[in-house]
Write a protein that holds these residues in place. Structure first.
Motif, PDB file in Angstrom:
ATOM      1  N   PHE A  38      27.670  97.662 -31.151  1.00  0.00           N
ATOM      2  CA  PHE A  38      26.757  98.807 -31.207  1.00  0.00           C
ATOM      3  C   PHE A  38      27.435 100.012 -31.847  1.00  0.00           C
ATOM      4  CE2 PHE A  38      22.865  98.379 -28.282  1.00  0.00           C
ATOM      5  CZ  PHE A  38      22.691  97.062 -28.668  1.00  0.00           C
ATOM      6  N   ARG A  39      28.730 100.207 -31.552  1.00  0.00           N
ATOM      7  CA  ARG A  39      29.472 101.323 -32.166  1.00  0.00           C
ATOM      8  C   ARG A  39      29.498 101.172 -33.680  1.00  0.00           C
ATOM      9  NH1 ARG A  39      33.696 100.544 -28.398  1.00  0.00           N
ATOM     10  NH2 ARG A  39      33.201 101.782 -26.533  1.00  0.00           N
ATOM     11  N   ARG A  40      29.709  99.956 -34.136  1.00  0.00           N
ATOM     12  CA  ARG A  40      29.772  99.721 -35.587  1.00  0.00           C
ATOM     13  C   ARG A  40      28.411 100.033 -36.251  1.00  0.00           C
ATOM     14  NH1 ARG A  40      33.775  94.934 -37.053  1.00  0.00           N
ATOM     15  NH2 ARG A  40      35.323  95.245 -35.423  1.00  0.00           N
ATOM     16  N   ILE A  41      27.338  99.613 -35.562  1.00  0.00           N
ATOM     17  CA  ILE A  41      26.004  99.886 -36.120  1.00  0.00           C
ATOM     18  C   ILE A  41      25.772 101.395 -36.213  1.00  0.00           C
ATOM     19  CG2 ILE A  41      23.503  99.686 -35.691  1.00  0.00           C
ATOM     20  CD1 ILE A  41      24.156  96.948 -34.334  1.00  0.00           C
ATOM     21  N   ALA A  42      26.157 102.112 -35.143  1.00  0.00           N
ATOM     22  CA  ALA A  42      25.967 103.562 -35.120  1.00  0.00           C
ATOM     23  C   ALA A  42      26.835 104.236 -36.182  1.00  0.00           C
ATOM     24  CB  ALA A  42      26.298 104.112 -33.740  1.00  0.00           C
ATOM     25  N   LYS A  50      27.823 103.063 -39.017  1.00  0.00           N
ATOM     26  CA  LYS A  50      27.255 102.821 -40.366  1.00  0.00           C
ATOM     27  C   LYS A  50      25.849 103.414 -40.497  1.00  0.00           C
ATOM     28  CE  LYS A  50      29.990 100.283 -42.959  1.00  0.00           C
ATOM     29  NZ  LYS A  50      30.347 100.661 -44.330  1.00  0.00           N
ATOM     30  N   GLN A  51      25.283 103.824 -39.363  1.00  0.00           N
ATOM     31  CA  GLN A  51      23.891 104.273 -39.321  1.00  0.00           C
ATOM     32  C   GLN A  51      22.955 103.227 -39.921  1.00  0.00           C
ATOM     33  OE1 GLN A  51      23.013 108.347 -39.986  1.00  0.00           O
ATOM     34  NE2 GLN A  51      24.377 108.757 -38.279  1.00  0.00           N
ATOM     35  N   SER A  52      23.259 101.976 -39.626  1.00  0.00           N
ATOM     36  CA  SER A  52      22.365 100.903 -40.084  1.00  0.00           C
ATOM     37  C   SER A  52      21.098 100.945 -39.240  1.00  0.00           C
ATOM     38  CB  SER A  52      23.044  99.546 -39.888  1.00  0.00           C
ATOM     39  OG  SER A  52      24.226  99.487 -40.643  1.00  0.00           O
ATOM     40  N   ASN A  59      29.264 104.804 -24.997  1.00  0.00           N
ATOM     41  CA  ASN A  59      29.378 106.259 -25.074  1.00  0.00           C
ATOM     42  C   ASN A  59      28.686 106.851 -26.297  1.00  0.00           C
ATOM     43  OD1 ASN A  59      30.403 107.890 -23.070  1.00  0.00           O
ATOM     44  ND2 ASN A  59      32.449 106.936 -23.284  1.00  0.00           N
ATOM     45  N   ILE A  60      27.559 106.272 -26.646  1.00  0.00           N
ATOM     46  CA  ILE A  60      26.820 106.746 -27.824  1.00  0.00           C
ATOM     47  C   ILE A  60      25.403 107.102 -27.371  1.00  0.00           C
ATOM     48  CG2 ILE A  60      25.783 106.057 -30.028  1.00  0.00           C
ATOM     49  CD1 ILE A  60      28.209 104.143 -30.328  1.00  0.00           C
ATOM     50  N   THR A  61      24.916 108.250 -27.818  1.00  0.00           N
ATOM     51  CA  THR A  61      23.501 108.551 -27.647  1.00  0.00           C
ATOM     52  C   THR A  61      22.844 108.302 -28.995  1.00  0.00           C
ATOM     53  OG1 THR A  61      24.139 110.273 -26.114  1.00  0.00           O
ATOM     54  CG2 THR A  61      21.838 110.276 -26.857  1.00  0.00           C
ATOM     55  N   PRO A  62      22.159 107.168 -29.133  1.00  0.00           N
ATOM     56  CA  PRO A  62      21.633 106.851 -30.464  1.00  0.00           C
ATOM     57  C   PRO A  62      20.552 107.850 -30.872  1.00  0.00           C
ATOM     58  CG  PRO A  62      20.790 105.312 -28.839  1.00  0.00           C
ATOM     59  CD  PRO A  62      21.786 106.160 -28.138  1.00  0.00           C
ATOM     60  N   ALA A  63      20.737 108.444 -32.034  1.00  0.00           N
ATOM     61  CA  ALA A  63      19.745 109.407 -32.516  1.00  0.00           C
ATOM     62  C   ALA A  63      19.824 109.446 -34.024  1.00  0.00           C
ATOM     63  CB  ALA A  63      20.013 110.790 -31.939  1.00  0.00           C
ATOM     64  N   GLY A  64      18.739 109.789 -34.637  1.00  0.00           N
ATOM     65  CA  GLY A  64      18.695 109.838 -36.096  1.00  0.00           C
ATOM     66  C   GLY A  64      17.666 108.871 -36.619  1.00  0.00           C
ATOM     67  N   THR A  65      17.438 108.950 -37.905  1.00  0.00           N
ATOM     68  CA  THR A  65      16.365 108.135 -38.476  1.00  0.00           C
ATOM     69  C   THR A  65      16.715 106.651 -38.463  1.00  0.00           C
ATOM     70  OG1 THR A  65      17.320 108.566 -40.629  1.00  0.00           O
ATOM     71  CG2 THR A  65      15.448 109.934 -39.995  1.00  0.00           C
ATOM     72  N   TRP A  66      17.990 106.325 -38.336  1.00  0.00           N
ATOM     73  CA  TRP A  66      18.364 104.900 -38.325  1.00  0.00           C
ATOM     74  C   TRP A  66      17.958 104.228 -37.027  1.00  0.00           C
ATOM     75  CZ3 TRP A  66      21.844 103.238 -34.577  1.00  0.00           C
ATOM     76  CH2 TRP A  66      22.485 104.274 -33.863  1.00  0.00           C
ATOM     77  N   LYS A  71      12.237  95.696 -41.813  1.00  0.00           N
ATOM     78  CA  LYS A  71      13.103  96.828 -42.163  1.00  0.00           C
ATOM     79  C   LYS A  71      14.553  96.408 -42.379  1.00  0.00           C
ATOM     80  CE  LYS A  71      10.250 100.214 -39.835  1.00  0.00           C
ATOM     81  NZ  LYS A  71      10.235 101.625 -40.119  1.00  0.00           N
ATOM     82  N   SER A  72      14.819  95.092 -42.317  1.00  0.00           N
ATOM     83  CA  SER A  72      16.183  94.600 -42.416  1.00  0.00           C
ATOM     84  C   SER A  72      17.108  95.362 -41.474  1.00  0.00           C
ATOM     85  CB  SER A  72      16.704  94.709 -43.853  1.00  0.00           C
ATOM     86  OG  SER A  72      15.994  93.825 -44.668  1.00  0.00           O
ATOM     87  N   GLY A  73      16.701  95.473 -40.233  1.00  0.00           N
ATOM     88  CA  GLY A  73      17.493  96.218 -39.259  1.00  0.00           C
ATOM     89  C   GLY A  73      18.057  95.298 -38.192  1.00  0.00           C
ATOM     90  N   TYR A  74      18.891  95.888 -37.342  1.00  0.00           N
ATOM     91  CA  TYR A  74      19.447  95.158 -36.208  1.00  0.00           C
ATOM     92  C   TYR A  74      18.518  95.350 -35.014  1.00  0.00           C
ATOM     93  CZ  TYR A  74      23.886  94.963 -38.743  1.00  0.00           C
ATOM     94  OH  TYR A  74      24.855  94.726 -39.669  1.00  0.00           O
TER      95      TYR A  74
END
Lengths: 291, 239, 244
Positions: A144-148, A150-152, A175-182, A200-203
């Motif tokens: 999850f850290r890697r995804i965040a 890269k903002q994938s 320890n991540i609060t996911p936010a943003g358009t990704w 959307k080719s997303g995770y």
């Protein structure tokens, strides 16, 4: 003549509508197994979408219905809503997968006889090219850290389902609060969320069963699954507390729970999916001590 | 022989006085024209006679009966509105309407409808769709519908104002024929002066809600009693 | 697979399902028609007298009721569903009736959604009947009863259109019945098209669950059936309108 024709149409519409409402609920056509001599009892089961969408319940419930002259009314709606449905007394038994929510609901006496029935693992799926490189992640939080980083694109269920709750707890552990358009929350069931991620080719985080049931229809690949701690996905059945709702069919609910955790029910769980997906979707867990 | 009388009738809509102290007697079997400029109160007077509006003061005496205290009087009259009204049905069903609500049997209805259609010059048109009729035919059908149950009084509100001259002539002929053949008393509101001369027996002039003159048809055209009605007859503007 | 492929497969699937008289599809379509038809019938029985009262009677609160009807024409189905859900669950005020997740609960939800629509459109049709028509009934000797009958005859095409519009809306509605009905089908049909029978699953709720499963082509098939149903109703409405 035309006038007469119109009148006949109108009258027949009304008559057919009326005929439809005079006839009582499911009359049971001749091919239906429910049309036995004595009317079957109804058992209301509120459950998560993964057990419905994988088709497990078709097989598991059918045997119970046939042997006990019961009709199971299955409402498939995600773990959060299933527990809420039970807490409002609108179900007799629930089958869910969000340990924290379950324990809270048992603690407030809404449910009793919570029984461990099976488990599998969540999987992280994503585009084959794996832009965030999670194939090499050491654990789920690392992935999850890697995804965040890269903002994938990441598609979240966002529906307070068991999967959604698990996803949120992984973000928290990372320890991540996911936010943003990704990071996109869709508020839909597992199948639709996977379809959205595919487009959307997303995770996304998926239960193993729904992913396997859909894998031939999508381009996404299973990229990460080896995390015993964070991707562990246990399912429980529990009965709505008759002390709180006297009208629930507690005895029938218990009969069902006992069936699910019986060797017969556990055998069905063990083998389900082998013929269709080439591998089992769930591991039976009755009697196993929980971690 | 008076069929009905209007005694001291007044009417107002809000603060506007529409009719002021009207006194009028109508004789059985006559054609009485109410003339006057637009807005003089002609339509209101007819609506009061047909019991659509209750006057603020005064009485209507119908055949010696007080209309305010006697029920069922409307069924002895009939009114034609300025714009002809067509029920969405056949000509026969339109004309038969007043008979059906009065409970006539089928054979009587067929006979009377056929007679009424003859009177207005629409014989054999019963099966037509009423909405397909021309303007003149529609108005004639409305006449048939109004007279089919033999009302004692027929109230006509500008019955020819939307018609071409050929149809105006036909309607005037029908009005006279109805009176001659059936003895119906007819009240006609109009501002068409030549028409009044052609069909009416007597005339009343209404101006700003006041009945300024009632006279015979000869009288009004030769020796009008009121200066303003003389001017109206001459085609001058009066206020 | 591209969108066009989904669509193409869905159309093929639809024809397969329809022409094989698939019992699961038939039972789903049956529940749709039964629930929406009954709701529309009950709504009609309420809406037409209500529309007449609003058109002709001058009672206290009439304006407020008209405003309520107009608002009701745009009620959000999900909210109606949620409201009825809360009312009908055993923990709610009407829980004793034990009607949550039943076709009757769905009928109630759609009744609430459809009644204002039929009332509003009927009211417009009744009000569109020219006043002279009613006065002509009176002048020809008719009573208020005959005036009401005549208004109905004159407005009948508008009223029929109102009923069909209500039925169309009910059939296409998903938000409310999904919540109060639970989208229930008996076992054998929960996981896919096959042998089975719908209890509270309608064409619209089945589309949501099939889509959730990722079975897009079956969803399209169900959608085609739904649209055909609505199209037939609209052609019928059109037929009546053209006659007026």
């Amino acid at each position: 003549m035309k006038n007469l024709f119109a009148k006949i149409i109108l009258v027949s519409i009304f008559i057919s509508l009326f005929a439809g409402c005079v006839q009582q609920a499911p009359a049971g056509n001749t091919t239906s197994p429910t049309s036995t001599a004595s009317a079957p009892q109804d058992l209301r089961l509120a459950t998560t979408t993964s057990t419905c969408d994988t088709g497990l319940l078709d097989v598991l419930n059918k045997k119970f219905e046939d042997e006990n002259n019961v009709r199971i009314l299955t409402v498939c709606e995600g773990t959060g809503k299933s527990i809420a449905t039970g807490e409002l007394g609108a179900a007799d038994v629930v089958m869910v997968h969000a340990v924290q929510l379950e324990l809270k609901a048992v603690a407030n006496r809404s449910f009793i006889n919570r029984s461990y029935m099976m488990y599998n693992y969540f999987v992280i799926i994503g585009p084959e090219s794996d832009p965030a490189g999670i194939r090499n992640a050491s654990n789920a939080t690392d992935a999850f850290r890697r995804i965040a980083a890269k903002q994938s694109p990441f598609i979240s269920r966002g529906d307070n389902s068991g999967t959604d709750i698990m996803e949120k707890s992984i973000w928290k552990a990372a320890n991540i609060t996911p936010a943003g358009t990704w990071y996109q929350s869709v508020g839909k069931g597992m199948g639709e969320t996977i379809t959205t991620a595919d487009i959307k080719s997303g995770y996304t985080l998926s239960d193993r069963g729904t992913y396997l049931a859909m894998k031939d229809k999508i381009k996404l690949r299973l990229l990460f699954e080896s995390d015993q701690k964070y991707l562990f996905n246990p399912y429980h059945v529990m009965a709505v507390n008759p002390a709180k709702f006297p009208n629930v069919k507690y005895d029938l609910a218990m009969k069902y729970i006992n069936y699910v955790i019986s060797p017969q029910g556990q055998d069905i769980i063990r083998n389900y999916g082998k013929d269709i997906f080439g591998e089992a979707l769930f591991v039976p867990a009755a009697g196993i001590k929980e971690q | 022989m008076e069929l009905f009388r209007v005694e001291n009738v007044c009417m107002a809509f809000g603060k506007k006085d529409v009719l002021k102290n009207i006194n009028l007697g109508i004789r059985r079997g006559e054609i009485f024209a109410i003339i006057g400029p637009s807005g003089a109160g002609k339509t209101t007077l007819l609506r009061i006679l047909n019991l659509f509006e209750k006057p603020l003061c005064g009485n209507l005496i119908f055949n010696g009966l007080d209309a305010g205290k006697t029920g069922g009087l409307r069924r002895r009259m009939s009114m034609l509105f300025q714009t002809p009204v067509v029920f969405n049905a056949s000509v026969f069903d339109n004309v038969a309407y007043g008979l059906k609500v009065r409970g006539f049997d089928k054979r009587a209805i067929e006979k009377k409808v056929s007679e009424a259609l003859n009177t207005v010059g629409l014989p054999g048109m019963g099966k037509e769709k009423a909405r397909m009729l021309s303007g003149g035919e529609t108005q004639r059908m409305a006449f048939a519908r109004a007279i089919v149950y033999d009302p004692e009084i027929l109230l006509l509100d500008e019955p020819t104002s939307n018609l071409d001259p050929a149809n105006v002539a036909k309607i005037e002929e029908i009005i006279k024929r109805i009176r001659d053949e059936r003895g119906t008393t007819i009240l006609i509101a109009t501002h068409n002066i030549p028409q009044v001369r052609r069909i009416a027996d007597r005339v009343g002039v209404l101006l700003n809600g006041e009945l300024i003159e009632v006279n015979s048809i000869e009288g009004i055209f030769t020796e009008p009693e009121d200066e303003r009605s003389a001017a109206f007859i001459r085609g001058e503007m009066i206020y | 697979m591209s969108g066009a492929d989904f669509l193409f497969q869905g159309i093929i699937r639809a024809f397969e399902l329809i022409f094989s008289l698939n019992p699961y599809i038939i039972s789903i379509t049956g529940v749709s028609i039964k629930v929406s038809g009954t709701a529309t019938l009950l709504a009609t029985l309420t809406a037409i007298p209500l529309a007449y009262a609003l058109a002709f009677l001058h009672f206290r609160g009439r304006q407020a009721l008209i405003a309520l009807v107009n608002t009701g024409m745009g009620l959000p189905p999900v909210f109606v569903g949620l409201f009825i859900f809360i009312m009908l669950v055993p923990a709610g005020p009407f829980g004793f009736a034990n009607k949550i997740f039943t076709p009757q609960a769905m009928i109630l939800a759609q009744y609430i959604l459809v009644t204002p629509i039929i009332t509003g459109i009927s009211l417009a049709a009744i009000k569109a009947v020219p006043k002279p028509i009613i006065e002509t009934v009176y002048t020809l000797g008719g009573s208020w009863k005959e005036a009401i009958i005549m208004t109905f005859c004159e407005a009948r095409f508008g009223i029929i259109t109102a009923i069909l519009a209500g039925l169309g809306r009910a059939l296409a509605e998903v938000g409310a019945i999904l919540i109060v009905g639970g989208n229930i089908a008996y076992t054998g049909s929960v996981g896919g098209i096959g042998e089975g029978e719908s209890y509270t699953r309608t064409l619209t709720t089945a589309i949501t669950s099939e889509t959730s499963k990722g079975d897009i082509s079956t969803s399209i098939a169900l959608g085609i059936i739904l649209i055909s149903l609505n199209l037939s109703i609209n052609l019928l409405a059109n037929f009546f309108q053209r006659r007026s």
